[in-house]
Design a protein around this motif. Structure first.
Motif, PDB file in Angstrom:
ATOM      1  N   TYR A 177       0.823  -1.204   0.000  1.00 57.78           N
ATOM      2  CA  TYR A 177       0.000   0.000   0.000  1.00 57.78           C
ATOM      3  C   TYR A 177       0.862   1.260   0.000  1.00 57.78           C
ATOM      4  CZ  TYR A 177      -3.700   3.262   1.307  1.00 57.78           C
ATOM      5  OH  TYR A 177      -4.581   4.310   1.333  1.00 57.78           O
ATOM      6  N   THR A 178       2.013   1.195   0.606  1.00 57.16           N
ATOM      7  CA  THR A 178       2.944   2.328   0.581  1.00 57.16           C
ATOM      8  C   THR A 178       3.383   2.629  -0.839  1.00 57.16           C
ATOM      9  OG1 THR A 178       3.736   1.753   2.801  1.00 57.16           O
ATOM     10  CG2 THR A 178       5.126   3.209   1.486  1.00 57.16           C
ATOM     11  N   ASN A 179       3.678   1.585  -1.605  1.00 58.51           N
ATOM     12  CA  ASN A 179       4.043   1.789  -3.011  1.00 58.51           C
ATOM     13  C   ASN A 179       2.892   2.429  -3.792  1.00 58.51           C
ATOM     14  OD1 ASN A 179       6.612   0.709  -2.740  1.00 58.51           O
ATOM     15  ND2 ASN A 179       5.946  -1.363  -3.218  1.00 58.51           N
ATOM     16  N   GLU A 180       1.661   2.010  -3.513  1.00 59.60           N
ATOM     17  CA  GLU A 180       0.501   2.587  -4.187  1.00 59.60           C
ATOM     18  C   GLU A 180       0.350   4.068  -3.840  1.00 59.60           C
ATOM     19  OE1 GLU A 180      -2.961   3.621  -6.063  1.00 59.60           O
ATOM     20  OE2 GLU A 180      -1.549   1.998  -6.480  1.00 59.60           O
ATOM     21  N   ALA A 181       0.607   4.417  -2.586  1.00 61.16           N
ATOM     22  CA  ALA A 181       0.509   5.823  -2.184  1.00 61.16           C
ATOM     23  C   ALA A 181       1.538   6.674  -2.917  1.00 61.16           C
ATOM     24  CB  ALA A 181       0.695   5.939  -0.669  1.00 61.16           C
ATOM     25  N   ILE A 182       2.760   6.166  -3.042  1.00 63.39           N
ATOM     26  CA  ILE A 182       3.806   6.902  -3.757  1.00 63.39           C
ATOM     27  C   ILE A 182       3.427   7.064  -5.224  1.00 63.39           C
ATOM     28  CG2 ILE A 182       6.211   6.803  -4.528  1.00 63.39           C
ATOM     29  CD1 ILE A 182       6.846   5.364  -1.886  1.00 63.39           C
ATOM     30  N   PHE A 183       2.934   5.993  -5.832  1.00 63.06           N
ATOM     31  CA  PHE A 183       2.524   6.066  -7.231  1.00 63.06           C
ATOM     32  C   PHE A 183       1.392   7.067  -7.413  1.00 63.06           C
ATOM     33  CE2 PHE A 183      -0.203   4.873 -10.742  1.00 63.06           C
ATOM     34  CZ  PHE A 183       0.693   4.777 -11.792  1.00 63.06           C
ATOM     35  N   LEU A 184       0.459   7.111  -6.481  1.00 61.42           N
ATOM     36  CA  LEU A 184      -0.666   8.031  -6.592  1.00 61.42           C
ATOM     37  C   LEU A 184      -0.192   9.475  -6.630  1.00 61.42           C
ATOM     38  CD1 LEU A 184      -3.696   8.706  -6.516  1.00 61.42           C
ATOM     39  CD2 LEU A 184      -3.548   8.594  -4.017  1.00 61.42           C
ATOM     40  N   PHE A 185       0.724   9.827  -5.739  1.00 59.15           N
ATOM     41  CA  PHE A 185       1.225  11.203  -5.728  1.00 59.15           C
ATOM     42  C   PHE A 185       1.968  11.522  -7.021  1.00 59.15           C
ATOM     43  CE2 PHE A 185       0.249  11.037  -1.250  1.00 59.15           C
ATOM     44  CZ  PHE A 185      -0.073  12.350  -0.948  1.00 59.15           C
ATOM     45  N   HIS A 186       2.701  10.565  -7.549  1.00 57.84           N
ATOM     46  CA  HIS A 186       3.370  10.786  -8.836  1.00 57.84           C
ATOM     47  C   HIS A 186       2.343  10.919  -9.964  1.00 57.84           C
ATOM     48  CE1 HIS A 186       7.379   8.823  -7.344  1.00 57.84           C
ATOM     49  NE2 HIS A 186       7.077   9.950  -6.723  1.00 57.84           N
ATOM     50  N   ALA A 187       1.249  10.181  -9.881  1.00 59.09           N
ATOM     51  CA  ALA A 187       0.227  10.214 -10.930  1.00 59.09           C
ATOM     52  C   ALA A 187      -0.525  11.531 -10.960  1.00 59.09           C
ATOM     53  CB  ALA A 187      -0.758   9.059 -10.733  1.00 59.09           C
ATOM     54  N   THR A 188      -0.424  12.336  -9.897  1.00 52.70           N
ATOM     55  CA  THR A 188      -1.115  13.628  -9.906  1.00 52.70           C
ATOM     56  C   THR A 188      -0.574  14.555 -10.989  1.00 52.70           C
ATOM     57  OG1 THR A 188       0.396  14.523  -8.216  1.00 52.70           O
ATOM     58  CG2 THR A 188      -1.642  13.478  -7.448  1.00 52.70           C
ATOM     59  N   THR A 189       0.625  14.291 -11.494  1.00 51.51           N
ATOM     60  CA  THR A 189       1.166  15.121 -12.575  1.00 51.51           C
ATOM     61  C   THR A 189       0.374  14.941 -13.869  1.00 51.51           C
ATOM     62  OG1 THR A 189       2.773  13.378 -13.101  1.00 51.51           O
ATOM     63  CG2 THR A 189       3.494  15.129 -11.617  1.00 51.51           C
ATOM     64  N   LEU A 190      -0.359  13.837 -14.003  1.00 50.08           N
ATOM     65  CA  LEU A 190      -1.153  13.613 -15.211  1.00 50.08           C
ATOM     66  C   LEU A 190      -2.320  14.585 -15.328  1.00 50.08           C
ATOM     67  CD1 LEU A 190      -1.366   9.703 -15.377  1.00 50.08           C
ATOM     68  CD2 LEU A 190      -0.004  11.208 -16.820  1.00 50.08           C
ATOM     69  N   VAL A 191      -2.701  15.206 -14.220  1.00 52.28           N
ATOM     70  CA  VAL A 191      -3.813  16.158 -14.264  1.00 52.28           C
ATOM     71  C   VAL A 191      -3.511  17.285 -15.248  1.00 52.28           C
ATOM     72  CG1 VAL A 191      -5.189  17.777 -12.897  1.00 52.28           C
ATOM     73  CG2 VAL A 191      -4.496  15.592 -11.905  1.00 52.28           C
ATOM     74  N   PHE A 192      -2.251  17.654 -15.372  1.00 54.53           N
ATOM     75  CA  PHE A 192      -1.860  18.738 -16.275  1.00 54.53           C
ATOM     76  C   PHE A 192      -2.206  18.419 -17.727  1.00 54.53           C
ATOM     77  CE2 PHE A 192       1.431  20.293 -19.216  1.00 54.53           C
ATOM     78  CZ  PHE A 192       1.208  21.664 -19.119  1.00 54.53           C
ATOM     79  N   PHE A 193      -2.119  17.148 -18.117  1.00 57.24           N
ATOM     80  CA  PHE A 193      -2.322  16.760 -19.511  1.00 57.24           C
ATOM     81  C   PHE A 193      -3.786  16.469 -19.839  1.00 57.24           C
ATOM     82  CE2 PHE A 193       2.069  15.464 -18.538  1.00 57.24           C
ATOM     83  CZ  PHE A 193       2.735  16.169 -19.517  1.00 57.24           C
ATOM     84  N   THR A 194      -4.651  16.457 -18.860  1.00 57.17           N
ATOM     85  CA  THR A 194      -6.045  16.083 -19.098  1.00 57.17           C
ATOM     86  C   THR A 194      -6.855  17.298 -19.524  1.00 57.17           C
ATOM     87  OG1 THR A 194      -6.678  16.473 -16.793  1.00 57.17           O
ATOM     88  CG2 THR A 194      -5.851  14.281 -17.357  1.00 57.17           C
TER      89      THR A 194
END
Length: 268
Positions: A177-194
């Motif tokens: 779950y810790t890995n998922e949390a880290i990935f989620l924060f990194h995935a927030t950068t995709l908001v810029f491209f949407t």
């Protein structure tokens, strides 16, 4: 302009506080660090709220996938399959156009077409699906002896789940779950491209990094600054989740405690 004055003018610009106009020329390193850091407020906002809300939905989805009721079980399975089986980037676009269609029906859905709510909902559902699968795997890995011991002590129903099953599930699932949390924060950068717009140029960290890269034709300054911020954020997450992990395993002998280890994960 001094660096301290730059921080005062642009430190909270992504929230609409301070200088409204972006610098146009003669960009200093302080301006780039300050504005990209200002945009990180939105990335932290997206990640934190999606993670907190997704945690509870993921628990419900994991329990639903293990339920005896076929309708509940299939609903959880299809929810996980839908959000794990499709790219997050595509989910943003489908959600944006869906919210646009609902907006034409009623003005109530106006906020859903903005990044602060629409993108947050997509991240929330996506991380709930991934975390739900992690929790379900941990749920199936609970030793039978723990459940039998709970039954022997007279625990049943909600008390057994709250005091035995749920803490054990979290203890087993926490490293993943810790890995998922880290990935989620990194995935927030995709908001810029949407399609979700940044209101009045108040974008996230990648918005400002891309702005400086376009204006200076030199991406090798703003993007490493952005990467540095996310590395610091990752270290904070590892420290925070490590403290929670120690709390979950406090009853175990020191030699049996499973600590969190940082490992490079190239593929999710």
């Amino acid at each position: 302009m001094s660096c301290w004055q730059t921080i005062q003018d642009y430190g909270l610009r992504s929230l609409g506080i301070g200088e409204r106009l972006l610098p146009r020329e003669n960009f200093t390193l302080c301006e780039q660090v300050t504005l990209i850091g200002s945009g990180m407020i939105w990335n932290i906002y997206f990640g934190t709220l999606a993670l907190l809300a997704g945690f509870f939905l993921a628990t419900a989805v994991a329990l639903g996938k293990g339920a005896r009721n076929r309708m509940i079980r299939k609903s959880s399975e299809w929810f996980i399959f839908l959000f794990r089986g499709s790219p997050l980037f595509i989910q943003f676009f489908f959600a944006y156009f869906a919210f646009l269609s609902l907006k034409r029906l009623s003005p109530v859905f106006d906020p859903f077409t903005s990044a602060w709510l629409g993108a947050l909902i997509v991240l929330f559902l996506n991380t709930a699906a991934y975390s739900g699968e992690i929790f379900y795997g941990a749920l199936r890995s609970i030793p039978k002896g723990d459940v039998e011991a709970a039954d022997a002590y007279g625990f049943s129903g909600w008390p057994r789940f709250r005091r035995i099953i749920w803490p054990t599930m979290l203890r087993l699932a926490w490293p993943a779950y810790t890995n998922e949390a880290i990935f989620l924060f990194h995935a927030t950068t995709l908001v810029f491209f949407t399609g979700f717009p940044a209101w009045q140029q108040r974008g996230d960290a990648l918005y400002y990094a891309n702005y400086f890269a376009d204006k200076t034709f030199n991406p090798f300054v703003p993007y490493p600054i952005l990467a540095g911020y996310f590395i610091l954020l990752t270290l904070v997450l590892l420290a925070l989740f490590g403290l929670i992990n120690r709390r979950l395993n406090r009853h175990l002998p020191r030699a049996a405690r499973r600590g969190l280890k940082f490992r490079m994960n190239l593929i999710r």
